[in-house]
Design a protein around this motif. Structure first.
Motif, PDB file in Angstrom:
ATOM      1  N   SER A 121     -73.903  66.927  15.936  1.00 16.45           N
ATOM      2  CA  SER A 121     -73.178  66.478  14.739  1.00 16.45           C
ATOM      3  C   SER A 121     -74.056  66.292  13.513  1.00 16.45           C
ATOM      4  O   SER A 121     -73.540  65.991  12.435  1.00 16.45           O
ATOM      5  CB  SER A 121     -72.427  65.176  15.033  1.00 16.45           C
ATOM      6  N   ALA A 134     -62.673  65.234  20.496  1.00 14.00           N
ATOM      7  CA  ALA A 134     -63.247  63.990  19.969  1.00 14.00           C
ATOM      8  C   ALA A 134     -64.764  64.148  19.813  1.00 14.00           C
ATOM      9  O   ALA A 134     -65.395  64.925  20.537  1.00 14.00           O
ATOM     10  CB  ALA A 134     -62.933  62.843  20.912  1.00 14.00           C
ATOM     11  N   SER A 135     -65.297  63.464  18.796  1.00 15.38           N
ATOM     12  CA  SER A 135     -64.652  62.457  17.945  1.00 15.38           C
ATOM     13  C   SER A 135     -63.769  63.132  16.900  1.00 15.38           C
ATOM     14  O   SER A 135     -64.163  64.140  16.325  1.00 15.38           O
ATOM     15  CB  SER A 135     -65.695  61.628  17.215  1.00 15.38           C
ATOM     16  N   HIS A 136     -62.626  62.516  16.640  1.00 13.21           N
ATOM     17  CA  HIS A 136     -61.719  63.068  15.640  1.00 13.21           C
ATOM     18  C   HIS A 136     -60.773  61.983  15.159  1.00 13.21           C
ATOM     19  O   HIS A 136     -60.704  60.903  15.729  1.00 13.21           O
ATOM     20  CB  HIS A 136     -60.947  64.259  16.210  1.00 13.21           C
ATOM     21  N   ARG A 185     -67.140  58.160  11.600  1.00 12.20           N
ATOM     22  CA  ARG A 185     -66.637  58.547  12.919  1.00 12.20           C
ATOM     23  C   ARG A 185     -67.171  59.886  13.389  1.00 12.20           C
ATOM     24  O   ARG A 185     -66.979  60.262  14.531  1.00 12.20           O
ATOM     25  CB  ARG A 185     -65.104  58.561  12.944  1.00 12.20           C
ATOM     26  N   SER A 186     -67.848  60.627  12.553  1.00 14.65           N
ATOM     27  CA  SER A 186     -68.307  61.976  12.900  1.00 14.65           C
ATOM     28  C   SER A 186     -67.139  62.830  13.372  1.00 14.65           C
ATOM     29  O   SER A 186     -67.203  63.506  14.395  1.00 14.65           O
ATOM     30  CB  SER A 186     -69.389  61.909  13.993  1.00 14.65           C
ATOM     31  N   ALA A 187     -66.068  62.830  12.591  1.00 13.89           N
ATOM     32  CA  ALA A 187     -64.804  63.436  12.995  1.00 13.89           C
ATOM     33  C   ALA A 187     -64.871  64.964  12.952  1.00 13.89           C
ATOM     34  O   ALA A 187     -65.015  65.563  11.884  1.00 13.89           O
ATOM     35  CB  ALA A 187     -63.680  62.933  12.095  1.00 13.89           C
ATOM     36  N   ASN A 188     -64.739  65.593  14.114  1.00 15.57           N
ATOM     37  CA  ASN A 188     -64.820  67.050  14.205  1.00 15.57           C
ATOM     38  C   ASN A 188     -63.660  67.734  13.489  1.00 15.57           C
ATOM     39  O   ASN A 188     -63.835  68.789  12.875  1.00 15.57           O
ATOM     40  CB  ASN A 188     -64.844  67.481  15.669  1.00 15.57           C
ATOM     41  N   ASP A 221     -67.664  51.598   7.899  1.00 14.88           N
ATOM     42  CA  ASP A 221     -66.271  51.725   8.284  1.00 14.88           C
ATOM     43  C   ASP A 221     -65.430  51.792   7.018  1.00 14.88           C
ATOM     44  O   ASP A 221     -65.912  51.534   5.912  1.00 14.88           O
ATOM     45  CB  ASP A 221     -65.812  50.573   9.190  1.00 14.88           C
ATOM     46  N   ILE A 231     -61.588  52.693  10.575  1.00 16.98           N
ATOM     47  CA  ILE A 231     -62.377  53.783  11.135  1.00 16.98           C
ATOM     48  C   ILE A 231     -63.848  53.401  11.076  1.00 16.98           C
ATOM     49  O   ILE A 231     -64.368  53.060  10.018  1.00 16.98           O
ATOM     50  CB  ILE A 231     -62.150  55.093  10.348  1.00 16.98           C
TER      51      ILE A 231
END
Length: 404
Positions: free
Chosen positions: A63, A99-101, A122-125, A200, A208
């Motif tokens: 990531s 995830a993470s998403h 969140r390192s959201a993919n 967050d 988040i």
């Protein structure tokens, strides 16, 4: 001739494996020696590589890929082609990312600013993919732009195949290249760099987070960047800190546990800040780059499991609602050991344990001599405080015995 060719191929393969294995070596950490991959620390003002080991060795970015995704988002913001308040739509392709998403359905939108925050906190993919599709029309086209941008910045050994860092054998980088990317972010986008401090944020009624733990561990000096993990790469991190008016950037790859990675980075920064330099050290862009094949830190059969691999006795000091409380209990226990004259302190093991969809953190001082473990618990129990000695054989998944 065919036999000779076969031996040549086998020889090259063996050299490749040896090169990959050589990238992982023991490093010192506050809890003792641990295996790790390449690392480097850079002085942002001078570009000097203050400390490094195998900084030009190829590695899977995981990531940390999203640092380049964010760099390009910042480029679009600075050029006026994106606005922070603009909407970022989610496609079916984005929704399917693991995830993470955020897990938003196709057609849903968030703002560009929320997307940046989600990549950091969140390192959201799915968000990374949504940005790639929004900016370049497709994720493969965006990955091509990422690679071209990397080459322009001087990241000579980096290739991207997707926007989020999901495993791809062709997606590689080096510690040297990731340090160069961090330097470029700080220099090129001072007006946006503060997003890398995001711990967050609120998305509707949902909070988040929790962001990058290094920010708390190295407070008040740490001011951002990003972590990353896939099985093959292990736990990676890029961190930035400002201390006594001096900014350093550090990159560390290939840890088998995230807590050991974070501890090591703190120690690396402390040691680097203690170094005296007159600007004469080798510059980050002068380091050799692109050597060796990426190592595999955690084979997929072992990935995702928590293993206790320390031989000594362990002291369990309680289980707490959050990591910081568990770490405070651990620190207090270590201080008691020192006050008791124990020659060798134990190692930190903050263990997440779950019950009924609730996760707590067990504070454990690991790898102690049996006499030291018994002595510490006897003192705790004399004060009517919780303390239990555990043998290494007790430390096995699913760790339900550490819930309280």
């Amino acid at each position: 001739m065919n036999v000779r060719l076969l031996f040549c191929i086998l020889g090259l393969f063996a050299l490749s494996l040896a090169s990959a294995r050589a990238q992982i070596a023991t490093v010192a950490s506050p809890t003792g020696p641990v295996p790790a991959g390449p690392y480097v620390v850079v002085d942002v003002a001078t570009g000097e590589a203050l400390m490094d080991r195998n900084a030009g060795a190829l590695w899977y970015p995981a990531s940390l890929t999203k640092i380049m995704t964010i760099y390009i988002v910042f480029e679009e913001l600075k050029a006026g082609r994106l606005q922070l308040a603009a909407t970022l739509p989610f496609s079916e392709n984005a929704r399917k990312k693991p995830a993470s998403h955020l897990g938003l359905a196709p057609g849903h939108t968030i703002t560009v600013e929320q997307g940046i925050q989600a990549l950091v906190a969140r390192s959201a993919n799915d968000v990374a993919t949504a940005f790639g599709e929004q900016i370049s029309g497709s994720e493969p086209a965006f990955a091509q732009r990422m690679t071209e941008t990397a080459k322009r910045l001087g990241m000579t050994a980096t290739t991207f195949r997707n926007a989020n860092g999901w495993p791809d054998p062709g997606q590689v980088t080096t510690a040297r290249d990731m340090a160069i990317l961090a330097l470029a972010l700080i220099k090129d986008f001072p007006e946006y760099y503060g997003y890398f401090r995001t711990k967050d944020f609120m998305l509707g009624k949902q909070r988040i987070g929790p962001g990058v733990k290094f920010l708390d561990l190295y407070s008040p000096y740490a001011d951002g960047l990003k972590t990353g993990f896939i099985c093959a790469s292990g736990f990676n991190i890029v961190g930035s800190a400002v201390r006594d008016g001096r900014r350093l950037v550090a990159v560390a790859f290939g840890f088998r546990r995230s807590d050991l990675r974070d501890e090591f980075l703190v120690r690396l920064f402390d040691e680097a800040y203690a170094l005296k330099t007159a600007g004469s050290r080798q510059k980050i862009w002068q380091l050799r780059n692109g050597e060796g094949g990426p190592a595999t830190v955690l084979p997929y059969g072992e990935c995702g499991t928590i293993r206790y691999d320390m031989p000594g006795d362990a002291v369990w000091l309680g289980t707490f609602g959050d990591w910081r409380s568990a770490k405070t209990a651990f620190d207090a226990g270590q201080a008691r050991l020192m006050a008791m004259g124990v020659a060798q302190a134990g190692k930190e093991w903050i263990l997440p344990v779950a019950s009924n969809q609730v996760t707590k953190q067990a504070a454990i001082i690991a790898d102690l001599q049996p006499e030291a473990a018994q002595k510490l618990c006897a003192e705790y129990q004399a004060r009517k405080s919780f303390c239990v000695v555990k043998k290494s054989s007790d430390m096995a998944a699913p760790f339900s015995g550490f819930w309280r």
